[in-house]
Design a protein around this motif. Sequence first.
Motif, PDB file in Angstrom:
ATOM      1  N   ALA B 514      28.700 -37.610  -2.392  1.00 38.14           N
ATOM      2  CA  ALA B 514      29.319 -38.720  -1.518  1.00 38.14           C
ATOM      3  C   ALA B 514      30.221 -39.471  -2.348  1.00 38.14           C
ATOM      4  O   ALA B 514      29.795 -40.008  -3.510  1.00 38.14           O
ATOM      5  CB  ALA B 514      27.967 -39.719  -1.107  1.00 38.14           C
ATOM      6  N   THR B 515      31.382 -39.513  -1.741  1.00 39.66           N
ATOM      7  CA  THR B 515      32.618 -40.155  -2.619  1.00 39.66           C
ATOM      8  C   THR B 515      32.833 -39.429  -3.646  1.00 39.66           C
ATOM      9  O   THR B 515      32.968 -38.431  -4.007  1.00 39.66           O
ATOM     10  CB  THR B 515      32.720 -41.562  -2.410  1.00 39.66           C
ATOM     11  OG1 THR B 515      31.370 -42.080  -3.079  1.00 39.66           O
ATOM     12  CG2 THR B 515      32.418 -42.055  -1.043  1.00 39.66           C
ATOM     13  N   THR B 516      32.561 -40.316  -4.926  1.00 36.22           N
ATOM     14  CA  THR B 516      32.709 -39.713  -6.322  1.00 36.22           C
ATOM     15  C   THR B 516      31.372 -39.484  -6.790  1.00 36.22           C
ATOM     16  O   THR B 516      31.484 -39.248  -8.204  1.00 36.22           O
ATOM     17  CB  THR B 516      33.529 -40.640  -6.957  1.00 36.22           C
ATOM     18  OG1 THR B 516      32.999 -42.096  -7.116  1.00 36.22           O
ATOM     19  CG2 THR B 516      35.020 -40.826  -6.432  1.00 36.22           C
ATOM     20  N   THR B 517      30.223 -39.506  -6.360  1.00 34.44           N
ATOM     21  CA  THR B 517      29.082 -39.362  -6.959  1.00 34.44           C
ATOM     22  C   THR B 517      28.548 -38.124  -6.455  1.00 34.44           C
ATOM     23  O   THR B 517      28.185 -37.688  -5.204  1.00 34.44           O
ATOM     24  CB  THR B 517      28.119 -40.640  -6.676  1.00 34.44           C
ATOM     25  OG1 THR B 517      28.783 -41.711  -7.123  1.00 34.44           O
ATOM     26  CG2 THR B 517      26.855 -40.368  -7.376  1.00 34.44           C
ATOM     27  N   ALA B 518      28.293 -37.167  -7.523  1.00 32.30           N
ATOM     28  CA  ALA B 518      27.651 -35.885  -7.180  1.00 32.30           C
ATOM     29  C   ALA B 518      26.254 -36.041  -7.669  1.00 32.30           C
ATOM     30  O   ALA B 518      26.056 -36.474  -8.622  1.00 32.30           O
ATOM     31  CB  ALA B 518      28.310 -34.835  -7.943  1.00 32.30           C
ATOM     32  N   THR B 519      25.375 -35.748  -6.825  1.00 33.60           N
ATOM     33  CA  THR B 519      23.758 -35.787  -7.013  1.00 33.60           C
ATOM     34  C   THR B 519      23.191 -34.211  -7.070  1.00 33.60           C
ATOM     35  O   THR B 519      23.287 -33.673  -6.304  1.00 33.60           O
ATOM     36  CB  THR B 519      22.984 -36.457  -5.932  1.00 33.60           C
ATOM     37  OG1 THR B 519      23.747 -37.892  -5.851  1.00 33.60           O
ATOM     38  CG2 THR B 519      21.745 -36.588  -6.313  1.00 33.60           C
ATOM     39  N   VAL B 520      22.796 -34.214  -8.414  1.00 37.89           N
ATOM     40  CA  VAL B 520      22.316 -32.961  -8.823  1.00 37.89           C
ATOM     41  C   VAL B 520      20.639 -32.784  -8.685  1.00 37.89           C
ATOM     42  O   VAL B 520      19.896 -33.824  -9.110  1.00 37.89           O
ATOM     43  CB  VAL B 520      22.411 -32.524 -10.341  1.00 37.89           C
ATOM     44  CG1 VAL B 520      22.120 -31.011 -10.599  1.00 37.89           C
ATOM     45  CG2 VAL B 520      23.864 -32.508 -10.316  1.00 37.89           C
ATOM     46  N   THR B 521      20.137 -32.061  -7.828  1.00 31.90           N
ATOM     47  CA  THR B 521      18.586 -31.778  -7.892  1.00 31.90           C
ATOM     48  C   THR B 521      18.312 -30.736  -8.638  1.00 31.90           C
ATOM     49  O   THR B 521      18.830 -29.371  -8.514  1.00 31.90           O
ATOM     50  CB  THR B 521      18.105 -31.527  -6.411  1.00 31.90           C
ATOM     51  OG1 THR B 521      18.274 -32.630  -5.676  1.00 31.90           O
ATOM     52  CG2 THR B 521      16.732 -31.238  -6.302  1.00 31.90           C
ATOM     53  N   HIS B 522      17.478 -31.005  -9.715  1.00 28.47           N
ATOM     54  CA  HIS B 522      17.095 -29.946 -10.823  1.00 28.47           C
ATOM     55  C   HIS B 522      15.986 -30.336 -11.567  1.00 28.47           C
ATOM     56  O   HIS B 522      15.695 -31.423 -12.027  1.00 28.47           O
ATOM     57  CB  HIS B 522      18.387 -30.359 -11.979  1.00 28.47           C
ATOM     58  CG  HIS B 522      18.180 -29.569 -13.315  1.00 28.47           C
ATOM     59  ND1 HIS B 522      19.184 -29.554 -14.364  1.00 28.47           N
ATOM     60  CD2 HIS B 522      17.476 -28.715 -13.752  1.00 28.47           C
ATOM     61  CE1 HIS B 522      18.815 -28.546 -15.392  1.00 28.47           C
ATOM     62  NE2 HIS B 522      17.736 -28.293 -14.959  1.00 28.47           N
ATOM     63  N   ALA B 523      15.016 -29.212 -11.185  1.00 25.11           N
ATOM     64  CA  ALA B 523      13.661 -29.472 -11.398  1.00 25.11           C
ATOM     65  C   ALA B 523      13.281 -29.827 -12.947  1.00 25.11           C
ATOM     66  O   ALA B 523      13.691 -29.005 -13.696  1.00 25.11           O
ATOM     67  CB  ALA B 523      12.766 -28.255 -10.857  1.00 25.11           C
TER      68      ALA B 523
END
Lengths: 139, 642
Positions: B514-523
């Motif tokens: 979202a815009t400049t924020t990348a969200t990583v889902t990493h268990a």
Amino acid sequence: MSLSVDYSVTPFVITIPKSDLTLITGDKYQMTVDEYWYLLRDYTDNEGTMAQPILYSRIPATSSTPSITNINEAYYVLRFEPGLYSVRIINGNTNIRDVEVINTVSVHTDSTTGFNTVEIAATHTVEEIATGVWGMTIA
Amino acid sequence: MPGTIVNNMTALQEADATTGWTGLTTPSLYTAFFRESTGCLGVKLNAAAGWAYAAPAGSPLNMANMTIHGWNLFYVGRDTYANGGMSLIVGDGTNRAGFPCAGSDVAGYHATPDGWSCVILSVPDKVDGEAITLAGTAASINDAAVTQIGYYFAASTSAVGNVDNTFWDIVWAYTHTGYAVEITAGTDVSPAGFTDLSDYDSSTATLRGLGVMSEVAAGVFSNTAPVQVGDDGTGTSYFVATNEEIIFEDVGHLNNHKFTVVGNATGTNTAYFTSFTFRNVHSTLTPTLNFNGGNIDVLEFDGCAIIGCAVNFSSTTDATGHKYVNGTFTNCGAIDMGSIADATANLFTSCGAVTSQGCDMTDSSILTSTVAANASALIYNETADPDGEFDGMTFSKGTNAHHAIEFGLSSPLTMTLRNVTCTGFNAADTQNDSTFHFKRTTGTVTLNLVGFTGNYTYRTDGATIILVVDPVTVKATATLKDGTPVASARVYLRASDGTGPFPFEETVTSITRATTTATVTHASHGMATGDKIVLEGITDKTEDNYLVKTITVTGVNTYTYTTTDSGSTAYTGTIKSTFVALFDTTDVNGEASVSRVYSSAQPVTGWTRKSSATPFLQEGVLNGTVSSTLGFNGTAVMLGDE
């Protein structure tokens, strides 16, 4: 435009732009091995490439052998910016022909492992020629 | 007498003759006994009051900023303080009153073996409501034009025999802005000391009997007026006080009690206090101890105690390297450690905020601080990492809800505290009494806590705070073949296999942007905010591949990083994440390092590079394992690439 590497494909593709080459005449360009080396060297320690495998290895010239700059074949291939022109790589050896991605650019190399190109004037003696070629003096 | 006494007091009346004295009854001159010089004056009191006054030297005298010392001798029962038993008179010609200083229920000072005692009155602090008015109105006395000074006495018993029974002697005064007395000079083989002043003061010679300091027991000095030690001119001084004590007396109206050590720019000024006690016994006021007077060359306290005093070590002109070690501060208000460089093994009890200007406070304790709510017991606002300065310190919370340590706006972004113990502070963040208070409003501050005991909680004024508990140091050094450090080389060190506590090429579940924020889902990624990663395998937003990213952890299975606001918002590919242990540039020593907690051994691999500026060097290799207890210390040898 300067040297770039596409890390989205495997192996990674190094692209040398036409603008980094020296125009000889018409559609003929050339690049010395040292110029080639500088391009690769400058690319290896910036923030964006620091985490990438090393691009090349180099063996400096000696009195009897030219410098050698080899692309790291384990990770990289190389191409010149597409176009209808030719490039001649001079004054040293490379493994460009081994890692080259063939396209419309005609690439020529002067790889002469073990030999140097020596300017020989008509007035040079045998001893001077021997020194220039082998780095040694004839007793 | 190795020290030299500089008497800054003014003799208002020597009382060596009856001339000029006016009283209820005419005083008589006595020369067989006296406190000072050649005589004293006396009258007879018979269960009644009496008084006598004279013009002070320099009359009319501006006493709006002065304190009076006078001497009394009684051979009759004194009345109480409230009844003016022993009072000093101040008058301006129209208005005149006696102001109580002592009595049968309040002792005077510096009592001599033959019965003399000193009474003291601060003119601007005299209490009109206590005054015995002798003329006009006490409250109307013009302190700026005093023409009458003297004594008022009240006897509670009858005279025995027809002889005088009440005596007085010299009247002194000093100005509040200065010092009553200075102790100067001294050498290393014959240093000045407090006995110089007490001997001077106890003398009955002419213009002695200052009423400033007396030795009331062996090595115990009673003090009732400001004293300066050292030399504020151009000379050299050397002062020593060992196994002694100074008592700042409960001088009723005195508001300017101070003790100062000074130096100067030309002479060498030295002061040593060893096993020395500064004790305030004043009921309401606080003497000030100034150890910051211009260019003190050597100032050392070892095993000293300061009780109930305001203390000031702050100075921009003193030499560095001053010491206050193995001592105590009790009920001292705020303390700026100022020029003190070595403040190890001290105990601060029930004091105000202690400010460190970078001094070594190893093994010191700050207990039950009296600072206000949301204030801090220790303030640190220096630019350097205090690592090593606060080792082994202990803090306990006082009555108010306060913090242990405040890190100011100038404090660095990465700091380390070792073996600090904090007791009683809040277990929750953002509280008035959370353990640490970070004053920075922006940026990210990392505080490494090694061997910390207590609640490692914090309050922040806006900065992002990372508390790292029991970290180890991961350090890489870049050198040439001959060991010469390589500065400005980039260092990259990452996890090299999956046996460590951190991710090695672990496939992430997803990355959204979202815009400049990348969200990583990493268990179960196991990382913390501020850690770094590299991603690979992204097939659409490929620019994020192999870029070292600093993450902000948002959950046990998620973290974010900053990227460009372009391209895919739901990344594709088999994306893998790898922990980066160190990503930095070497300093002038060829070193780059970072601290972090490792719960178990972490294998790492990486390299150093320097190829875009001279000297051009080939890649150096780093390999090894980060120990959870010892960290990592690797060296990469770099060959030329010219």
